[in-house]
Each structure stands twice: as structure tokens, then as C-alpha cells.
Scaffold this active site. Sequence first.
Site, short mmCIF file in Angstrom:
data_model
loop_
_atom_site.label_atom_id
_atom_site.label_comp_id
_atom_site.label_asym_id
_atom_site.label_seq_id
_atom_site.Cartn_x
_atom_site.Cartn_y
_atom_site.Cartn_z
N LEU A 201 50.29 49.99 46.44
CA LEU A 201 50.77 50.06 45.04
C LEU A 201 49.35 50.42 44.09
O LEU A 201 48.17 50.41 44.92
CB LEU A 201 50.96 48.59 44.41
CG LEU A 201 49.74 47.30 44.68
CD1 LEU A 201 48.84 47.28 43.87
CD2 LEU A 201 50.59 46.13 44.76
N GLY B 45 35.76 64.37 37.57
CA GLY B 45 35.17 63.31 36.89
C GLY B 45 34.02 62.50 37.41
O GLY B 45 32.99 63.20 38.14
N CYS C 79 39.51 49.48 46.37
CA CYS C 79 40.19 49.95 47.62
C CYS C 79 39.42 51.11 48.25
O CYS C 79 38.98 51.38 49.33
CB CYS C 79 41.80 50.34 47.33
SG CYS C 79 42.65 48.83 47.06
N1 LIG Z 1 44.11 45.96 44.71
C1 LIG Z 1 44.86 46.90 45.08
O1 LIG Z 1 45.17 47.69 44.16
C2 LIG Z 1 45.29 46.61 46.60
C3 LIG Z 1 46.23 47.73 47.02
C4 LIG Z 1 46.87 47.97 48.13
C5 LIG Z 1 46.29 46.98 49.03
N2 LIG Z 1 45.21 46.21 48.70
C6 LIG Z 1 44.63 45.48 49.63
O2 LIG Z 1 45.05 44.11 49.58
C7 LIG Z 1 44.11 42.81 49.81
C8 LIG Z 1 44.00 41.95 48.57
O3 LIG Z 1 43.40 42.83 47.81
P1 LIG Z 1 43.40 42.40 46.20
O4 LIG Z 1 42.89 43.47 45.14
O5 LIG Z 1 44.74 41.64 46.02
O6 LIG Z 1 42.37 40.97 46.23
P2 LIG Z 1 42.05 39.84 45.20
O7 LIG Z 1 40.52 39.91 45.42
O8 LIG Z 1 42.57 40.22 44.02
O9 LIG Z 1 42.72 38.69 45.88
C9 LIG Z 1 42.67 37.69 46.71
C10 LIG Z 1 42.91 36.56 46.55
O10 LIG Z 1 42.96 35.80 48.00
C11 LIG Z 1 42.42 34.63 47.62
N3 LIG Z 1 42.30 33.84 48.76
C12 LIG Z 1 41.03 33.95 49.79
N4 LIG Z 1 41.27 33.45 50.87
C13 LIG Z 1 42.56 32.70 50.94
C14 LIG Z 1 43.05 31.60 51.75
N5 LIG Z 1 42.32 31.29 52.87
N6 LIG Z 1 44.21 31.04 51.05
C15 LIG Z 1 44.62 31.40 49.82
N7 LIG Z 1 44.16 32.41 49.33
C16 LIG Z 1 43.05 32.89 49.56
C17 LIG Z 1 41.29 34.62 46.74
O11 LIG Z 1 41.04 33.37 45.99
C18 LIG Z 1 42.05 35.79 45.64
O12 LIG Z 1 42.49 35.04 44.68
C19 LIG Z 1 43.00 43.82 50.27
O13 LIG Z 1 42.92 44.06 51.72
C20 LIG Z 1 43.04 45.08 49.51
O14 LIG Z 1 42.35 46.20 50.16
C21 LIG Z 1 44.59 45.91 47.48
#
Ligand SMILES: NC(=O)c1ccc[n+]([C@@H]2O[C@H](COP(=O)([O-])OP(=O)(O)OC[C@H]3O[C@@H](n4cnc5c(N)ncnc54)[C@H](O)[C@@H]3O)[C@@H](O)[C@H]2O)c1
Length: 447
Positions: free
Chosen positions: A156, A259, A266
Amino acid sequence: MRLTMVGTGYVGLVTGVCFAGTGNDVTCLDLDPRKIESLKQGRCPIYEPGLEELLERNIKNGRLRFTTDATDAYKHAEVIFICVGTPSDSAGHADLKYVMAAADDIAASFIRFPGKTRTVVVKSTVPVGTTLKVRDRIRAAAPQAKFHIANNPEFLKEGDAIIDFNKPDRVVVGVENEETGELFRRLYEPFVRNGHPIYIMDILSSEMVKYASNNFLATKISFINEMANLCEAYGADIAKVREGMCADKRIGSAFLYPGLGYGGSCFPKDTLACIAMGQSAGVPVSVSQAVHDTNQRQRDRFFARIESHFGATLKGKTLAFWGLAFKPRTDDVREAPALTLIAKAISAGATVRAFDPVASETARAELGPAPAIFADMYEAAKGADALVICTDWDDFKSPDFDRLGAALKSRTIFDGRNLYRPDEMSRRSFTYFSVGRAARPGSADTR
Ligand SMILES: NC(=O)c1ccc[n+]([C@@H]2O[C@H](COP(=O)([O-])OP(=O)(O)OC[C@H]3O[C@@H](n4cnc5c(N)ncnc54)[C@H](O)[C@@H]3O)[C@@H](O)[C@H]2O)c1
């Protein structure tokens, strides 16, 4: 199915809400009590178009709940998605401490609540081999537990997350057996009615798909920026070059906008993780390294241009910034170019006034009290020696130029997103700098 999201950030929350939307019973777990409290009230802690409506609807119909209680979250789960963060550590490797802590919690719950076979899915972006490490860690701590392991990278885009999740170009899943593959076909079937594929593959390849995809998209951005810089040096116009180049079907036009380079949570960390994976395996990753270096340089280059315009010093100058989020339609400021430029401007002695349609609060948390952040874009521009545009929000695309010109002390714009036409800006008497196109003095420039 009964699903549990471990980590209710961008990925965990969107995944949980969308799976609840197709009839699953979803529990979202997070360690952050403030986040969970706000979600319980139906208030979305992040800005993501369309998310709050879906959140409210699924809470109301009883398919979506939020908790900080791991026991409660894991007890009834059939499928557990690990969606925690994997930030870069100081050496550029993906830091797996949150993933491994989640694995430990899951193992502890499997010991407390033995019984049916569950599936543990790593959805966080993780270096190749991590999902199997998670499997082995749970197995070592809870040897009696019956579970399958899977990897299901998420593609996403923030700002379009709901659309991307509900209508994915493809779903990728890494599994160890056909039974788990079948479970994912059932789970994702409502999302691929448009005929888009679900690719079931081995776990190591699935993990690598995510890095290869992000690294490739980052490469496109750094590539076009390199071409833009060459255009500037030789007097060519990147907008025209882009048109001529992108008409080739083999090239296409997506992610080829010059840009300030990429930011967000990410691309920067995933490019670094690829470099770190290459170094650990003794495999040269010079393309990834160049992509990263070019991206970092792009911000420095842009800032150097601002400084040189003011005779190498920003002391006593006021800069207005439009756009703080790393891209439009999100309040995420992680690795945002605006934050880098603002920090540089402040340390060079400038006064900063800033505006973003939704990211004021998240930016304030990162930037501290120094820059003044305004609720109105023209107010932010008031009395500034120049306007710096860092995010291509729609709000900035057709501003009231008369109002903007009247608000600024000097009609000077540094446009890091190429939102305007240089000839038009010149006609409107703005001194206009953009990326990969010749700088234009305003026709009535009084600098
Ligand atoms: N943000 C994006 O657009 C996106 C897109 C694709 C993939 N990803 C990947 O997905 C993963 C998450 O990214 P995100 O942006 O959602 O991260 P984020 O930082 O927004 O959210 C992670 C959450 O996990 C919680 N957390 C940590 N340890 C925990 C535990 N033991 N139990 C319960 N909750 C816990 C944190 O409090 C936080 O709210 C990463 O690896 C990222 O690379 C992100």
C-alpha cells in the site's frame, strides 16, 4: 476468520480495517495506549483518506476491536499478522527488535492457549530470511505449538492506502505448504475480483519481492533526479525530456517526477536494508548505493541553491515552507525532505514559517518549537524572503498568486515539486527556481 494485527500503525490499521470490511473478525493490538484509546472512540490517529469512515463502520458492526492486552488479542486468533515497524539501525540494517518481541509474545500465548493450529504471518518489511527466524524463535520457545508461518509483504501507498489494499495490483504470499497458500487465497479472494493475481511462492522470494519493488521505485526517482540535474547543467528542460522519454511504453511515467527525492518510512530504510543485505552477503549493490546517495544529495543541492540565491547566508532571512509531509494526502513526516530543509535553514540562521494541510502536528513533534506553523498557507508566507515548496499537495497547485505575491516580502519561489510553469511565473513577476528547468527571474524582479 479471526484475525489479529500486531501493531496498529499505517499497515496494521489499514489491513485490519479492510479485512474487517470483508467480514472477518479483527482484533488490532498495539503497545501504545493513546493510539488504542483514540481508535476505540472511532478516531483515526493517522490521516489517511477514507480510513476513518471504514473504521467507524466496522467498529459499529462489531467486526473490529482494539486492545493493548496481548493475552486478549492472541487468545482466539486463527491468523496473526505481525505489522510492527522495522526501522533502520545505525548501520542501515533493518532493526528487527519489534518483530522479535512480537514473536516472543506470540510464543508465550501459544504456551498459555495450546489447541488449534494457527498461522503467523510476517507482514512487516523484513530482510530475506527473517520470517524463518521468526518461525524458529516461536518453535524454540513453544515447541508443542502447532502453527504455520507465512510472509505477506504489503504494497500500500500512504495517501492511497485504502484503494491500494482493496484493489491491489497483486498479492504476494510466501508459504511453506499448500494449506497455508489456500488460506491466503480465501482471505484475499474478495480483493482480487478484478482478476489481479495472488502469487503464492516460497518465503525467501516473497520477502525479496518487497525489497526489489521498493528499491526499483526508489531507483526511478533517483534516476529522474539525476537527469534533472544534467538538464540544469546543460540548459535542457526536464519537463520536455520527461514527456519525450515517458512516451516509450517500456519506460512509462510513474515515479519519474523530478523533485526533492523520496522520503517516508519505506524507500529510505528499504534501500538501506538492501545495501546492508548485499554487504552482509558479500554481493555488490552499487546501484542501490547510488540510488541512496543521489537521494541524499538532492536535498543538499536544493538547499545550496537557496543559500546561494541569498549570497551564501540565510542569517536574518525568513523562509516560508509549504508542505511538511513527505508526500501529499498523508500526515506522515518520516524522512520528509521538508524536515531536512527546515533543520538546515534554522541552523543557517533563517527564521522559518511553515504550513501543511494536515501534517502540522506530526511535524511539530519532530521539529520542536523553532518553526512557526500556521493554519493558513498565505499567513505562513507573510513577510518571507522566499517561499519553499516541499510537498505537491493539490492545495498548492493553483494558489491565488496575487495574494501570495502580496504576502511575500520578496516574490521568490523555490519549488521542489515543479508545480508551476516557469514562463507563467516569470510573467507574474516571481523569481522562480524549480528542479531540472532553467531558473527564471521575475519580469519585475527587484531583488
Ligand atoms: N507505512 C507504509 O506505507 C508501509 C507500506 C508497506 C509496508 N510497510 C512496512 O510495514 C511495517 C510497519 O510499518 P508502519 O508504517 O505501519 O509502522 P508504524 O510505526 O506506523 O506502526 C507500527 C506499530 O507497531 C506497534 N508495536 C511495536 N511493537 C509491538 C508489539 N510487540 N505489539 C504490539 N504493537 C507493537 C507500535 O506501537 C506502532 O504503533 C514496516 O516494516 C514497514 O516497512 C509500511
